[in-house]
Design an enzyme around this catalytic site. Structure first.
Site, PDB file in Angstrom:
ATOM      1  N   LYS A   3       0.828  -1.208   0.000  1.00  0.00           N
ATOM      2  CA  LYS A   3       0.000   0.000   0.000  1.00  0.00           C
ATOM      3  C   LYS A   3       0.871   1.270   0.000  1.00  0.00           C
ATOM      4  O   LYS A   3       2.092   1.195   0.227  1.00  0.00           O
ATOM      5  CB  LYS A   3      -0.924  -0.048   1.222  1.00  0.00           C
ATOM      6  CG  LYS A   3      -1.998  -1.156   1.130  1.00  0.00           C
ATOM      7  CD  LYS A   3      -2.892  -1.147   2.363  1.00  0.00           C
ATOM      8  CE  LYS A   3      -4.110  -2.029   2.194  1.00  0.00           C
ATOM      9  NZ  LYS A   3      -5.025  -1.934   3.345  1.00  0.00           N
ATOM     10  N   TYR A  43     -12.610  -2.171  -2.722  1.00  0.00           N
ATOM     11  CA  TYR A  43     -13.166  -2.151  -1.371  1.00  0.00           C
ATOM     12  C   TYR A  43     -14.682  -1.947  -1.387  1.00  0.00           C
ATOM     13  O   TYR A  43     -15.237  -1.278  -0.500  1.00  0.00           O
ATOM     14  CB  TYR A  43     -12.479  -1.061  -0.541  1.00  0.00           C
ATOM     15  CG  TYR A  43     -11.070  -1.435  -0.087  1.00  0.00           C
ATOM     16  CD1 TYR A  43     -10.774  -2.733   0.364  1.00  0.00           C
ATOM     17  CD2 TYR A  43     -10.047  -0.495  -0.076  1.00  0.00           C
ATOM     18  CE1 TYR A  43      -9.496  -3.075   0.792  1.00  0.00           C
ATOM     19  CE2 TYR A  43      -8.764  -0.830   0.359  1.00  0.00           C
ATOM     20  CZ  TYR A  43      -8.498  -2.120   0.793  1.00  0.00           C
ATOM     21  OH  TYR A  43      -7.230  -2.445   1.233  1.00  0.00           O
ATOM     22  N   ASN A 106      -2.111   0.416   6.828  1.00  0.00           N
ATOM     23  CA  ASN A 106      -1.620  -0.839   7.389  1.00  0.00           C
ATOM     24  C   ASN A 106      -0.711  -1.628   6.438  1.00  0.00           C
ATOM     25  O   ASN A 106      -0.658  -2.854   6.483  1.00  0.00           O
ATOM     26  CB  ASN A 106      -2.778  -1.685   7.913  1.00  0.00           C
ATOM     27  CG  ASN A 106      -3.805  -1.978   6.833  1.00  0.00           C
ATOM     28  OD1 ASN A 106      -3.585  -1.655   5.677  1.00  0.00           O
ATOM     29  ND2 ASN A 106      -4.895  -2.618   7.209  1.00  0.00           N
ATOM     30  N   HIS A 109      -2.061  -5.191   1.612  1.00  0.00           N
ATOM     31  CA  HIS A 109      -3.342  -5.871   1.380  1.00  0.00           C
ATOM     32  C   HIS A 109      -3.015  -7.298   0.961  1.00  0.00           C
ATOM     33  O   HIS A 109      -2.047  -7.521   0.240  1.00  0.00           O
ATOM     34  CB  HIS A 109      -4.116  -5.183   0.246  1.00  0.00           C
ATOM     35  CG  HIS A 109      -5.225  -6.034  -0.296  1.00  0.00           C
ATOM     36  ND1 HIS A 109      -6.441  -6.156   0.346  1.00  0.00           N
ATOM     37  CD2 HIS A 109      -5.290  -6.847  -1.383  1.00  0.00           C
ATOM     38  CE1 HIS A 109      -7.206  -6.997  -0.336  1.00  0.00           C
ATOM     39  NE2 HIS A 109      -6.536  -7.423  -1.390  1.00  0.00           N
ATOM     40  N   GLU A 120      -8.925  -9.996  -7.995  1.00  0.00           N
ATOM     41  CA  GLU A 120      -8.035  -8.869  -7.691  1.00  0.00           C
ATOM     42  C   GLU A 120      -6.821  -8.839  -8.627  1.00  0.00           C
ATOM     43  O   GLU A 120      -6.381  -7.772  -9.047  1.00  0.00           O
ATOM     44  CB  GLU A 120      -7.612  -8.923  -6.218  1.00  0.00           C
ATOM     45  CG  GLU A 120      -8.792  -8.591  -5.309  1.00  0.00           C
ATOM     46  CD  GLU A 120      -8.522  -8.784  -3.827  1.00  0.00           C
ATOM     47  OE1 GLU A 120      -7.400  -9.166  -3.449  1.00  0.00           O
ATOM     48  OE2 GLU A 120      -9.466  -8.541  -3.043  1.00  0.00           O
TER      49      GLU A 120
END
Ligand code: UDP
Ligand code: MG
Length: 134
Positions: A3, A43, A106, A109, A120
């Site tokens: 990320k 998302y 965070n 992913h 994805e």
């Protein structure tokens, strides 16, 4: 996926080393900056949550790196080394537990099922990736 905070904080090498240390092979990678439309699809399950605007802003704030990780139990194993979603549940020794300081930024992913991994990967890399699953 690495990320934006992972790239910005210079953690690319550390995170990739953990994936390789686990015994997995990285068979492709691609850096790109995602737009809001991509995040709304990626998302979609979170679009009504109060944190979604903040999540979308973060995820489009800079480039990400998509990785195709292959190996035995790779999807389950990647979730294990990724660690918990909630910052409060973070465990030392996981990527998020060791590097993330909140539940939004965070670091990584990881796809949560073979079905979602396929969707994805195709979304990120394009449909040419389909034959990877065998
Ligand atoms: N997220 C957040 N606040 C929360 C829960 C999730 O900002 O309370 C963000 C976080 O970046 C997380 C992403 O939304 O990685 C996707 O949430 P999901 O529940 O799918 O968790 P994951 O599969 O990433 O562990
Ligand atoms: Mg998820």
């Amino acid at each position: 996926m690495l990320k934006p905070d992972c790239i910005e904080r210079g953690l690319i090498g550390k995170v990739i080393s953990r994936i390789e240390d686990k015994g997995y092979t990285i068979s492709d990678m691609k850096m790109q900056t995602l737009d809001e439309a991509f995040i709304q699809e990626h998302y979609a399950h979170l679009k009504n949550r109060p944190f979604f605007p903040e999540l979308s802003e973060y995820m489009t704030s800079g480039p990400v790196i998509g990785l195709i990780v292959e190996g035995e139990n790779a999807i389950r194993g990647m979730r294990i080394i990724t660690g918990a979603t909630r910052f409060e549940d973070g465990t030392a020794g996981t990527i998020r537990g060791d590097y993330a300081y909140c539940s939004t930024k965070n670091v990584v992913h990881a796809s949560d099922s073979p079905e979602n991994a396929e969707i994805e990967i195709n979304r990120f890399f394009g449909d040419r990736r389909l034959p990877l699953f065998r």
